[in-house]
Structure formats: structure tokens, C-alpha cells
Design an enzyme around this catalytic site. Structure first.
Site, PDB file in Angstrom:
ATOM      1  N   CYS A 151     -34.899  -8.762  11.464  1.00  0.00           N
ATOM      2  CA  CYS A 151     -34.763  -9.199  10.076  1.00  0.00           C
ATOM      3  C   CYS A 151     -36.155  -9.491   9.520  1.00  0.00           C
ATOM      4  O   CYS A 151     -36.882 -10.323  10.049  1.00  0.00           O
ATOM      5  CB  CYS A 151     -33.902 -10.462  10.033  1.00  0.00           C
ATOM      6  SG  CYS A 151     -33.932 -11.309   8.444  1.00  0.00           S
ATOM      7  N   CYS A 195     -35.123 -10.200   1.759  1.00  0.00           N
ATOM      8  CA  CYS A 195     -34.084  -9.681   0.846  1.00  0.00           C
ATOM      9  C   CYS A 195     -33.259 -10.790   0.210  1.00  0.00           C
ATOM     10  O   CYS A 195     -32.713 -10.590  -0.883  1.00  0.00           O
ATOM     11  CB  CYS A 195     -33.166  -8.718   1.573  1.00  0.00           C
ATOM     12  SG  CYS A 195     -33.981  -7.758   2.835  1.00  0.00           S
ATOM     13  N   THR A 245     -32.974 -18.112   6.300  1.00  0.00           N
ATOM     14  CA  THR A 245     -33.805 -16.991   6.743  1.00  0.00           C
ATOM     15  C   THR A 245     -35.210 -17.079   6.147  1.00  0.00           C
ATOM     16  O   THR A 245     -35.361 -17.199   4.925  1.00  0.00           O
ATOM     17  CB  THR A 245     -33.140 -15.670   6.307  1.00  0.00           C
ATOM     18  OG1 THR A 245     -31.921 -15.528   7.021  1.00  0.00           O
ATOM     19  CG2 THR A 245     -34.020 -14.474   6.574  1.00  0.00           C
ATOM     20  N   GLU A 282     -34.677 -18.425  11.320  1.00  0.00           N
ATOM     21  CA  GLU A 282     -33.753 -19.265  10.549  1.00  0.00           C
ATOM     22  C   GLU A 282     -34.071 -20.724  10.847  1.00  0.00           C
ATOM     23  O   GLU A 282     -34.419 -21.074  11.976  1.00  0.00           O
ATOM     24  CB  GLU A 282     -32.279 -19.014  10.913  1.00  0.00           C
ATOM     25  CG  GLU A 282     -31.736 -17.684  10.424  1.00  0.00           C
ATOM     26  CD  GLU A 282     -32.107 -16.551  11.343  1.00  0.00           C
ATOM     27  OE1 GLU A 282     -32.255 -16.811  12.556  1.00  0.00           O
ATOM     28  OE2 GLU A 282     -32.271 -15.409  10.875  1.00  0.00           O
ATOM     29  N   HIS A 296     -26.425  -8.754  -1.939  1.00  0.00           N
ATOM     30  CA  HIS A 296     -26.857  -9.013  -0.566  1.00  0.00           C
ATOM     31  C   HIS A 296     -25.994  -8.270   0.461  1.00  0.00           C
ATOM     32  O   HIS A 296     -26.492  -7.895   1.521  1.00  0.00           O
ATOM     33  CB  HIS A 296     -26.834 -10.525  -0.311  1.00  0.00           C
ATOM     34  CG  HIS A 296     -27.761 -10.925   0.790  1.00  0.00           C
ATOM     35  ND1 HIS A 296     -29.046 -10.428   0.901  1.00  0.00           N
ATOM     36  CD2 HIS A 296     -27.597 -11.743   1.861  1.00  0.00           C
ATOM     37  CE1 HIS A 296     -29.620 -10.942   1.966  1.00  0.00           C
ATOM     38  NE2 HIS A 296     -28.770 -11.733   2.578  1.00  0.00           N
ATOM     39  N   TYR A 344     -27.461  -5.267   3.499  1.00  0.00           N
ATOM     40  CA  TYR A 344     -27.315  -5.214   4.958  1.00  0.00           C
ATOM     41  C   TYR A 344     -27.447  -3.808   5.526  1.00  0.00           C
ATOM     42  O   TYR A 344     -27.281  -3.606   6.724  1.00  0.00           O
ATOM     43  CB  TYR A 344     -26.022  -5.921   5.383  1.00  0.00           C
ATOM     44  CG  TYR A 344     -26.298  -7.393   5.642  1.00  0.00           C
ATOM     45  CD1 TYR A 344     -26.770  -8.202   4.626  1.00  0.00           C
ATOM     46  CD2 TYR A 344     -26.163  -7.944   6.904  1.00  0.00           C
ATOM     47  CE1 TYR A 344     -27.077  -9.528   4.850  1.00  0.00           C
ATOM     48  CE2 TYR A 344     -26.459  -9.277   7.144  1.00  0.00           C
ATOM     49  CZ  TYR A 344     -26.920 -10.060   6.118  1.00  0.00           C
ATOM     50  OH  TYR A 344     -27.240 -11.373   6.363  1.00  0.00           O
ATOM     51  N   CYS A 367     -30.142  -2.921   5.920  1.00  0.00           N
ATOM     52  CA  CYS A 367     -31.286  -3.230   6.802  1.00  0.00           C
ATOM     53  C   CYS A 367     -30.900  -3.007   8.258  1.00  0.00           C
ATOM     54  O   CYS A 367     -31.706  -2.579   9.075  1.00  0.00           O
ATOM     55  CB  CYS A 367     -31.741  -4.664   6.601  1.00  0.00           C
ATOM     56  SG  CYS A 367     -30.542  -5.892   7.162  1.00  0.00           S
ATOM     57  N   GLU A 400     -26.144 -12.414  12.681  1.00  0.00           N
ATOM     58  CA  GLU A 400     -26.435 -12.328  11.254  1.00  0.00           C
ATOM     59  C   GLU A 400     -25.560 -11.257  10.595  1.00  0.00           C
ATOM     60  O   GLU A 400     -25.099 -11.417   9.468  1.00  0.00           O
ATOM     61  CB  GLU A 400     -27.915 -12.006  11.043  1.00  0.00           C
ATOM     62  CG  GLU A 400     -28.357 -12.160   9.595  1.00  0.00           C
ATOM     63  CD  GLU A 400     -29.867 -12.128   9.477  1.00  0.00           C
ATOM     64  OE1 GLU A 400     -30.506 -11.287  10.134  1.00  0.00           O
ATOM     65  OE2 GLU A 400     -30.418 -12.948   8.721  1.00  0.00           O
TER      66      GLU A 400
HETATM   67  C1  LIG Z   1     -28.726 -15.330  11.138  1.00  0.00           C
HETATM   68  C2  LIG Z   1     -28.211 -15.876   9.854  1.00  0.00           C
HETATM   69  C3  LIG Z   1     -29.030 -15.873   8.722  1.00  0.00           C
HETATM   70  C4  LIG Z   1     -28.584 -16.431   7.525  1.00  0.00           C
HETATM   71  N1  LIG Z   1     -29.435 -16.490   6.448  1.00  0.00           N
HETATM   72  C5  LIG Z   1     -29.068 -17.169   5.338  1.00  0.00           C
HETATM   73  C6  LIG Z   1     -29.970 -17.369   4.259  1.00  0.00           C
HETATM   74  O1  LIG Z   1     -31.101 -16.915   4.269  1.00  0.00           O
HETATM   75  N2  LIG Z   1     -29.567 -18.083   3.183  1.00  0.00           N
HETATM   76  C7  LIG Z   1     -28.327 -18.608   3.120  1.00  0.00           C
HETATM   77  O2  LIG Z   1     -28.031 -19.262   2.124  1.00  0.00           O
HETATM   78  N3  LIG Z   1     -27.448 -18.462   4.120  1.00  0.00           N
HETATM   79  C8  LIG Z   1     -27.787 -17.752   5.231  1.00  0.00           C
HETATM   80  N4  LIG Z   1     -26.894 -17.580   6.254  1.00  0.00           N
HETATM   81  C9  LIG Z   1     -25.605 -18.274   6.159  1.00  0.00           C
HETATM   82  C10 LIG Z   1     -24.375 -17.411   6.015  1.00  0.00           C
HETATM   83  O3  LIG Z   1     -24.186 -17.011   4.681  1.00  0.00           O
HETATM   84  C11 LIG Z   1     -23.217 -18.263   6.565  1.00  0.00           C
HETATM   85  O4  LIG Z   1     -23.370 -18.329   7.978  1.00  0.00           O
HETATM   86  C12 LIG Z   1     -21.854 -17.752   6.208  1.00  0.00           C
HETATM   87  O5  LIG Z   1     -21.632 -17.860   4.836  1.00  0.00           O
HETATM   88  C13 LIG Z   1     -20.760 -18.514   6.973  1.00  0.00           C
HETATM   89  O6  LIG Z   1     -20.892 -19.893   6.772  1.00  0.00           O
HETATM   90  P1  LIG Z   1     -20.951 -20.879   8.041  1.00  0.00           P
HETATM   91  O7  LIG Z   1     -21.975 -20.379   8.976  1.00  0.00           O
HETATM   92  O8  LIG Z   1     -21.047 -22.246   7.525  1.00  0.00           O
HETATM   93  O9  LIG Z   1     -19.565 -20.642   8.780  1.00  0.00           O
HETATM   94  P2  LIG Z   1     -18.196 -21.382   8.531  1.00  0.00           P
HETATM   95  O10 LIG Z   1     -18.018 -21.626   7.069  1.00  0.00           O
HETATM   96  O11 LIG Z   1     -18.093 -22.551   9.432  1.00  0.00           O
HETATM   97  O12 LIG Z   1     -17.163 -20.267   8.968  1.00  0.00           O
HETATM   98  C14 LIG Z   1     -16.659 -20.152  10.285  1.00  0.00           C
HETATM   99  C15 LIG Z   1     -15.287 -19.491  10.215  1.00  0.00           C
HETATM  100  O13 LIG Z   1     -14.406 -20.334   9.466  1.00  0.00           O
HETATM  101  C16 LIG Z   1     -13.824 -19.594   8.393  1.00  0.00           C
HETATM  102  N5  LIG Z   1     -13.703 -20.506   7.235  1.00  0.00           N
HETATM  103  C17 LIG Z   1     -14.693 -21.299   6.719  1.00  0.00           C
HETATM  104  N6  LIG Z   1     -14.239 -21.982   5.655  1.00  0.00           N
HETATM  105  C18 LIG Z   1     -12.956 -21.615   5.477  1.00  0.00           C
HETATM  106  C19 LIG Z   1     -11.955 -21.958   4.533  1.00  0.00           C
HETATM  107  N7  LIG Z   1     -12.184 -22.861   3.561  1.00  0.00           N
HETATM  108  N8  LIG Z   1     -10.744 -21.369   4.646  1.00  0.00           N
HETATM  109  C20 LIG Z   1     -10.504 -20.456   5.616  1.00  0.00           C
HETATM  110  N9  LIG Z   1     -11.419 -20.092   6.548  1.00  0.00           N
HETATM  111  C21 LIG Z   1     -12.625 -20.659   6.481  1.00  0.00           C
HETATM  112  C22 LIG Z   1     -14.780 -18.455   8.109  1.00  0.00           C
HETATM  113  O14 LIG Z   1     -14.132 -17.335   7.506  1.00  0.00           O
HETATM  114  C23 LIG Z   1     -15.288 -18.134   9.513  1.00  0.00           C
HETATM  115  O15 LIG Z   1     -14.389 -17.282  10.177  1.00  0.00           O
HETATM  116  C24 LIG Z   1     -27.292 -16.974   7.447  1.00  0.00           C
HETATM  117  C25 LIG Z   1     -26.460 -16.947   8.577  1.00  0.00           C
HETATM  118  C26 LIG Z   1     -26.911 -16.419   9.759  1.00  0.00           C
HETATM  119  C27 LIG Z   1     -25.997 -16.433  10.961  1.00  0.00           C
HETATM  120  S1  SF4 Z   2     -30.873  -8.071   4.279  1.00  0.00           S
HETATM  121 FE1  SF4 Z   2     -31.291  -7.843   6.444  1.00  0.00          FE
HETATM  122  S2  SF4 Z   2     -33.508  -7.890   6.739  1.00  0.00           S
HETATM  123 FE2  SF4 Z   2     -33.052  -8.577   4.667  1.00  0.00          FE
HETATM  124  S3  SF4 Z   2     -33.042 -10.812   4.864  1.00  0.00           S
HETATM  125 FE3  SF4 Z   2     -30.903 -10.132   5.096  1.00  0.00          FE
HETATM  126  S4  SF4 Z   2     -30.583  -9.784   7.288  1.00  0.00           S
HETATM  127 FE4  SF4 Z   2     -32.809  -9.980   6.936  1.00  0.00          FE
END
Ligand SMILES: Cc1cc2nc3c(=O)[nH]c(=O)nc-3n(C[C@H](O)[C@H](O)[C@H](O)COP(=O)(O)OP(=O)(O)OC[C@H]3O[C@@H](n4cnc5c(N)ncnc54)[C@H](O)[C@@H]3O)c2cc1C
Ligand code: SF4
Length: 494
Positions: A104, A108, A195, A261, A296, A300, A302, A450
Site C-alpha cells: 500500500c 489514495c 493509512t 496504519e 475509494h 482498490y 491498487c 486491507e
Molecule cells: C489495513 C487497513 C487500512 C485502513 N485504512 C483506513 C484509512 O486510511 N482511513 C480510514 O478512515 N479507515 C481505514 N481503514 C478502516 C476501514 O474502513 C474499516 O476497517 C472498515 O470500515 C471496517 O470497520 P472496523 O474495522 O471498525 O470493523 P467493524 O465495524 O468492527 O466490523 C467488523 C464486522 O462487523 C460487521 N458490522 C459492523 N457494524 C455492524 C452493524 N452496525 N450491523 C451489522 N454488522 C456490522 C461488519 O460488517 C464486519 O463484518 C483501514 C482498515 C484496514 C484494515
Molecule cells: S487504494 Fe490501495 S494503495 Fe491506495 S491507500 Fe488504499 S489500500 Fe493503499
């Protein structure tokens, strides 16, 4: 706005230098990190962002674009799309950078946040006679001039997922305004999984979900300099990250590049009005989240650049093992390619189907963008499985680089770990470590987890797909060809 005396960054080296000496409050493994740029675990993530600057010099057609805000060429990651081609070219650049870094490259989220906010601020102003859009244009113009990295912070800790922001036991589980003055607002809360946040110059904070009128204080969009003293960063662990502390490079698999992250805690951060792009307009939170995710989720693609590297590594290890022409091996490489291109096909199609917004930038097709991201939540896992299949068990049992260097065990390893004639045990080990890195180690964070959760977990895409699948229209198509002309049990003879 700060940075009045700052000079524009023109290459990766200048970018890296610009991150030094900012006195960020960063924690990793329970300790304060004084200079993240020089930390061996963090540095590969800095290198990955630096690569985006260098690509802009190597291939300006791909990674820079003419901006009508600054009237000069700017880095594509900072550009507000002005044509359909601009949206498509973002995807082309993302694939290339995935190929170059195998991870990553972090820019983006900011790019997609800028583009979705461009139209959302315009629409809020139309509805409320506010002044967000002009402010936002000034902010983007300044970032383009300085060639800065913007982080996009959307995901809150969220606490009890069955409750919205204002219904949580602890109000800080979503970022919110705790004080308003004539000059601006004060923010408190945290953002998760951010990120590239340490590698950013500015971070744009945004709400993470649809909000109700009761959530007014949570409907806030604000740009904050990454070195604001009120921000604390707690760095995320990646599987096998401490291999970077062991010396050597083979065991790291991809020693040069990684993702990043961290959790960001906002401890009463003051944001002046000029950096505030939404404050209380709860009804626009859903539009922002939907427009951001449409951008966004097709970003992906990417992962297809990273997938190209994984397919290459799988083909390489099959070759080193002497089985490159065996039919099932070739078929597995075909399958990996098919999966990878299926992701790319949906993403680039979403970009090609972009439509102009009321603010005159271009917005990708939401349904296709969600299909792209939904494929990403599944296909890289299957590709990782196929790569591990072709790699053999050594991908997980290979002794360390230090055992290769040891005078007693080294000769034994070089003798017994050779593949086909003409291939050294070391090259075989390097290919295996890269596959391990991408499917089990540091870069599996970017390639797998991710892919699953970034830009929203799989169910979030299924909800958007369900909203747009248009079943009634499709039923009419079927009825037309089947010669059915009943409506609610009433037969109408044509
Ligand atoms: C490597 C990585 C990079 C990331 N980078 C960014 C970033 O740069 N900026 C950013 O803002 N975010 C970032 N994210 C966050 C990403 O958008 C979230 O991980 C994602 O939206 C899921 O939220 P959570 O991790 O809190 O999971 P959770 O919300 O805890 O979800 C876990 C599970 O529970 C379910 N669930 C959650 N809430 C509910 C509900 N109300 N009803 C039913 N089911 C539910 C989900 O569908 C999922 O299956 C990143 C995540 C990762 C893993
Ligand atoms: S689109 Fe891909 S490379 Fe760009 S910030 Fe997200 S995961 Fe990283």
C-alpha cells in the site's frame, strides 16, 4: 493556514526530508519514537510514499496532471478530476505503483477524500449558503502548490456497533466538536487504522457513517496538520514487522516497502474556520461517505498491481522448483491472472463510467466501484492460496537468513534447499520470502486484511449493491421475454 514559507516538494528525497524533525507524538511497542523516518520498522512505509513522488518525475504523463486550480502540473494524488480520463488515469497510476512497491503506497485515501469533498462542500453551500467550497478550493490549491501528502481519516472506533455516535456510552468513540468559538472548533476523539498518517503532511477528518440530527457535533470535516501537538499516533503492529530490527534483508521478503496504519487520538485539537469544511450539516454525512467510498472502492485496483507481483513470485518459484511447464501449475497462474484482471476490469469500468457532479468534477459509477471492492475482499485471498500452493511448504518453514550465514548450517542449507539446476538456494529463499511477506507477513496487511476491510467490510458493499440492483426493472425484462403480462395477479392480454 500554516506552511506559508514552505517550498514545494519535487522528489522522493525532498519528501522524506520534509517529514523529519516534526516532533510527532508516535508510540510503537510501548515506546515513544523520536524520529519515525529513521525507525527501521516505519521506514519502508515512508519509502512507499516516496515512490509516488519519484514516479511523478519518471512518468509525468501517468502520475501528474494539469490542474485548473493552480494552472500547473500537479501530482495526480492531489488533483481534482476534471474529465473521465482523469478518473481512469488514477487507476492506471495505482496499478503501476502496486507493481513497483508490492504494498500500500498510502496516498489514495487523501486523493479520494479531496475528490468527494469537492462536490459535497459545493452541495452543502447550495443548501445552506455556507462558505465551505471556496475554503476547500483554497486548501486543495495550497496542497497542490506544496505537493503535500494528505491522509484521509474516516473510521472512528465506533464502540457498540448497534448504536450511533450520540447514543454511545462514551461520546468520544466518534470524533466530535466539543467547543465552538468565533475562530473555529475544538475536536476530540480518535480515528482507527489510519493509512499513512505519519507519512502525511495534513490529515482530513471526516464522519464515518450516515448521521441523524442528534449527531450534529459529529458532522464535522476538518483538515489538521499532521504535526498538530494535540494528535497522538499509536502505531499498528504488522505480522513479522520486527524482522526489520534483525538486520539482513532476505527474511523481510520486501525490505524496501511496506504499508502503514496507526490509531490517531485527538486531544482537544483546535481547527480554525479556514480548515473547516462541514460543521453540523448532518444530512450530508451519508452523501460524503457514499461519494468517498465510490472513489475509494474502485481505487482498490491498487491490489491488482500488488497481485501482478504475487503472480510473478508464484511463477518464479514454480520455475525455480522446475515445474513451470506442468499443466496444473500453468492453470493456477492463469486462474490468478483471471482473478486479478476481474478486479481491474470492474474498477477501471467504474472510472470509465464517471459522471460530472454539480461542482463539475467527476464521480465514478457507484455500483461498479462496489463490485470492484467486493471482488477485492475475496480474490486476493484465493490468489494467496494459489501462490502458497505453488510455493510449497517451505514458504512457512524456511530457516532464517542468519542460518544461511552460519558456517555450520549455511552449507547444509545451500545443498538441500537448491531447486532446479542453475538456481541458487538464496534466490529460491528470496522468492519464498516475498510470497510469505505478501500472504502471511507485513504486506499481507495491505494485500489481504486491507482488501477485506479497507474502504468498508464486505457487507458494506453488499448493501450498496442491493440498493442498486434494480430488481423490478430486471423482472420486467424477464416477463417481457417470457410473455408474462400479469400484474399483482391481474392478467392483461396484450
Ligand atoms: C489495513 C487497513 C487500512 C485502513 N485504512 C483506513 C484509512 O486510511 N482511513 C480510514 O478512515 N479507515 C481505514 N481503514 C478502516 C476501514 O474502513 C474499516 O476497517 C472498515 O470500515 C471496517 O470497520 P472496523 O474495522 O471498525 O470493523 P467493524 O465495524 O468492527 O466490523 C467488523 C464486522 O462487523 C460487521 N458490522 C459492523 N457494524 C455492524 C452493524 N452496525 N450491523 C451489522 N454488522 C456490522 C461488519 O460488517 C464486519 O463484518 C483501514 C482498515 C484496514 C484494515
Ligand atoms: S487504494 Fe490501495 S494503495 Fe491506495 S491507500 Fe488504499 S489500500 Fe493503499
Amino acid at each position: 493556514m500554516q506552511d506559508a514559507a514552505a517550498k514545494p516538494l519535487t522528489n522522493g528525497t525532498e519528501y522524506i526530508e520534509s517529514l523529519r524533525g516534526r516532533n510527532l507524538k508516535v508510540w510503537y511497542l510501548g515506546e515513544r519514537v523520536t524520529e519515525p523516518v529513521d525507525h527501521p520498522v516505519i521506514r519502508p512505509s515512508v519509502n512507499a510514499v516516496a515512490r509516488t513522488y519519484d514516479l511523478a518525475n519518471e512518468d509525468p504523463h501517468l502520475a501528474t496532471v494539469w490542474s485548473s486550480l493552480t494552472h500547473q502540473r500537479v501530482n495526480r494524488f492531489l488533483h481534482i478530476t476534471e474529465t473521465v480520463t482523469d478518473v481512469v488515469d488514477q487507476n492506471r497510476m495505482q496499478r503501476k505503483l502496486g507493481q513497483l512497491t508490492g504494498t500500500c503506497f498510502q496516498r489514495c485515501v487523501g486523493m479520494d477524500a479531496l475528490n468527494s469533498l469537492f462536490s459535497v462542500t459545493f452541495d452543502i453551500d447550495e443548501a445552506h449558503q455556507t462558505a465551505y467550497h471556496q475554503r476547500f478550493r483554497r486548501f486543495v490549491t495550497r496542497m497542490q502548490e506544496l505537493n503535500y501528502v494528505i491522509g484521509g481519516a474516516m473510521t472512528d472506533p465506533k464502540g457498540d456497533r448497534a448504536k450511533g455516535p450520540s447514543a454511545q456510552a462514551d461520546p468520544d468513540l466518534f470524533v466530535h466538536v466539543v467547543k465552538r468559538t468565533e475562530e473555529g472548533v475544538v475536536l476530540r476523539g480518535a480515528k482507527m487504522h489510519q493509512t499513512g498518517c505519519l507519512n502525511s503532511h495534513w490529515i482530513v477528518f471526516m464522519p464515518t457513517m450516515r448521521l441523524t440530527p442528534a449527531d450534529r457535533d459529529y458532522a464535522v470535516v476538518a483538515a489538521v496538520p499532521a504535526d498538530h501537538p494535540g494528535l497522538t499516533y499509536i502505531y499498528g503492529r504488522q505480522s513479522c514487522d520486527t524482522r526489520a530490527l534483525e538486520g539482513g534483508e532476505i527474511d523481510q521478503g520486501n525490505a524496501k516497502f511496506s504499508g502503514q496504519e496507526a490509531m490517531i487520538v485527538l486531544d482537544d485539537v483546535f481547527v480554525p474556520n479556514e480548515c473547516l469544511f462541514m460543521d453540523g450539516e448532518t444530512e450530508f454525512a451519508a452523501a460524503l461517505v457514499e461519494r468517498f467510498t465510490a472513489y475509494h472502492r474502485r481505487s482498490y485496483v491498487c491490489k491488482t498491481g500488488v497481485g501482478d507481483v504475487l503472480i510473478g513470485a508464484a511463477a518464479l518459484i514454480a520455475d525455480y522448483n522446475g515445474v513451470s511447464n506442468v499443466s496444473h501449475v500453468r492453470d493456477k497462474l492463469v486462474e490468478m491472472t483471471h482473478l486479478n484482471e476481474t478486479i481491474y476490469g470492474a474498477g477501471i469500468a467504474a472510472s470509465h463510467e464517471s459522471k460530472p457532479t454539480s461542482a463539475h468534477n467527476y464521480q465514478p459509477d457507484d455500483l461498479l466501484a462496489n463490485v470492484c471492492k467486493h471482488n477485492v475482499t475475496r480474490f486476493p485471498y484465493e490468489m494467496a492460496r494459489l501462490a502458497q500452493d505453488l510455493a510449497g511448504g517451505l514458504v512457512a518453514t524456511l530457516p532464517s537468513e542468519k542460518d544461511f550465514e552460519n558456517e555450520e548450517t549455511g552449507p547444509l542449507l545451500r545443498k538441500y534447499l537448491k531447486g532446479r539446476e542453475g538456481v541458487s538456494a538464496e534466490d529460491r529463499a528470496r522468492a519464498l520470502r516475498l510470497i510469505e511477506n505478501m500472504t502471511l507477513g507485513r504486506n499481507a496487511v495491505g494485500y489481504l486484511t486491507e482488501s477485506m476491510h479497507g474502504a468498508g467490510s464486505p457487507q458494506a458493499q453488499r448493501i450498496q449493491i442491493a440498493r442498486q440492483m434494480n430488481l423490478e426493472e430486471k423482472k420486467e425484462l424477464a416477463k417481457n421475454l417470457a410473455g408474462i403480462s400479469t400484474y399483482d395477479g391481474v392478467t392483461e392480454r396484450k
